[in-house]
Design a protein around this motif. Structure first.
Motif, short mmCIF file in Angstrom:
data_model
loop_
_atom_site.label_atom_id
_atom_site.label_comp_id
_atom_site.label_asym_id
_atom_site.label_seq_id
_atom_site.Cartn_x
_atom_site.Cartn_y
_atom_site.Cartn_z
N LEU A 1 21.94 -10.61 13.97
CA LEU A 1 21.57 -11.97 14.37
C LEU A 1 20.18 -12.35 13.86
N ALA A 2 19.29 -11.37 13.74
CA ALA A 2 17.98 -11.65 13.17
C ALA A 2 18.11 -12.08 11.72
N GLN A 3 19.02 -11.43 10.98
CA GLN A 3 19.26 -11.83 9.60
C GLN A 3 19.88 -13.22 9.52
N VAL A 4 20.78 -13.52 10.44
CA VAL A 4 21.41 -14.84 10.47
C VAL A 4 20.36 -15.92 10.69
N GLU A 5 19.42 -15.66 11.59
CA GLU A 5 18.36 -16.63 11.84
C GLU A 5 17.55 -16.89 10.57
N GLY A 6 17.29 -15.84 9.82
CA GLY A 6 16.54 -16.00 8.58
C GLY A 6 17.32 -16.78 7.53
N ILE A 7 18.61 -16.47 7.39
CA ILE A 7 19.40 -17.16 6.37
C ILE A 7 19.63 -18.61 6.76
N HIS A 8 19.68 -18.89 8.07
CA HIS A 8 19.81 -20.27 8.53
C HIS A 8 18.59 -21.09 8.10
N ARG A 9 17.40 -20.52 8.27
CA ARG A 9 16.19 -21.23 7.84
C ARG A 9 16.21 -21.47 6.33
N THR A 10 16.68 -20.48 5.58
CA THR A 10 16.78 -20.64 4.13
C THR A 10 17.71 -21.79 3.77
N TYR A 11 18.85 -21.85 4.43
CA TYR A 11 19.83 -22.90 4.12
C TYR A 11 19.32 -24.28 4.53
N LEU A 12 18.59 -24.34 5.63
CA LEU A 12 18.01 -25.63 6.01
C LEU A 12 17.04 -26.12 4.94
N ALA A 13 16.24 -25.20 4.41
CA ALA A 13 15.29 -25.58 3.36
C ALA A 13 16.02 -26.02 2.10
N LEU A 14 17.07 -25.31 1.74
CA LEU A 14 17.85 -25.69 0.57
C LEU A 14 18.53 -27.05 0.77
N ALA A 15 19.03 -27.28 1.97
CA ALA A 15 19.67 -28.56 2.26
C ALA A 15 18.67 -29.70 2.20
N ASP A 16 17.46 -29.46 2.72
CA ASP A 16 16.42 -30.48 2.65
C ASP A 16 16.06 -30.79 1.20
N GLY A 17 15.96 -29.74 0.39
CA GLY A 17 15.65 -29.95 -1.02
C GLY A 17 16.75 -30.72 -1.72
N LEU A 18 17.99 -30.45 -1.38
CA LEU A 18 19.11 -31.17 -1.97
C LEU A 18 19.06 -32.64 -1.59
N ASN A 19 18.76 -32.93 -0.33
CA ASN A 19 18.66 -34.31 0.12
C ASN A 19 17.52 -35.04 -0.54
#
Length: 205
Positions: free
Chosen positions: A182-200
């Motif tokens: 779950l700690a890894q999931v939390e980290g990858i979630h933050r990564t994906y949010l940043a990627l999604a923001d960059g895409l937007n």
């Protein structure tokens, strides 16, 4: 929208990861859930399965005997191909419809056979949940009660662990305990949010 393909071998922990990402705010679309919905009583896919493989696969309550169907298709490659022909187009259509309707920051498509069905072309990144095959088999054995032979047939229907890892963009190691995953999931979630923001941001330019 950023679209992630979540995959991994049987018993790897995909559901745990998917649930955690959903709780964090991602839109999670699980093809196993869709498959179950499509084979509920009264659904056209269920009628086609009964017509193809025999009405004895349908119990007195009108429900599909999933254990019997699994035993059939994993012991007969032609039967598995016929079942995939019935279900896969319907699953893909419903998955894409749900994807089009989501407004979450990013979407996760949970597809166990992501590479085997060439659906990796539908996603921007592939997230693989991984653990050693010996641990994978042990978890499946404890969770489902499948025999070693049944597990062998299911594993052999999937690409190898080495190929799956080689084709992954992101990997979560599930060889330790749940908190570690779950700690890894939390980290990858933050990564994906940043990627999604960059895409937007690029789309706004």
């Amino acid at each position: 929208m950023l679209v992630i393909g979540l995959t991994g071998g049987i018993g790897s922990g995909k559901s745990t990861v998917a649930d955690a990402l959903a709780a964090s705010g991602a839109a999670v679309i699980d093809t196993d859930v869709i498959a179950r919905e499509l084979t509920e009583p009264g659904q056209p896919a269920l009628r086609e399965i009964a017509a193809t493989f025999g009405a004895d696969l349908i119990g007195p309550n009108g429900r599909l005997n999933r254990d019997a169907l699994r035993a059939l298709v994993f012991s007969n490659s032609d039967a598995r191909a016929r079942l995939e022909g019935i279900l896969h187009p319907r699953i893909k259509d419903r998955m894409l419809k749900q994807l089009a309707e989501t407004d979450a920051p990013y979407a996760v498509l949970v597809i166990p056979l992501l590479f085997e069905t060439n659906q990796h072309t539908l996603v921007d990144r592939v997230l693989v949940v991984d653990l050693p095959e010996s641990e994978q088999r042990q978890r499946v054995r404890l969770r489902s009660g499948l025999t070693d032979g049944e597990i062998d047939r299911i594993v052999s229907s999937q690409i190898s662990r080495a190929e799956r890892l080689a084709r992954a963009d992101d990997i979560l190691d599930n060889s330790r305990d749940r908190p570690a995953l779950l700690a890894q999931v939390e980290g990858i979630h933050r990564t994906y949010l940043a990627l999604a923001d960059g895409l937007n941001d690029r789309e706004d330019c």
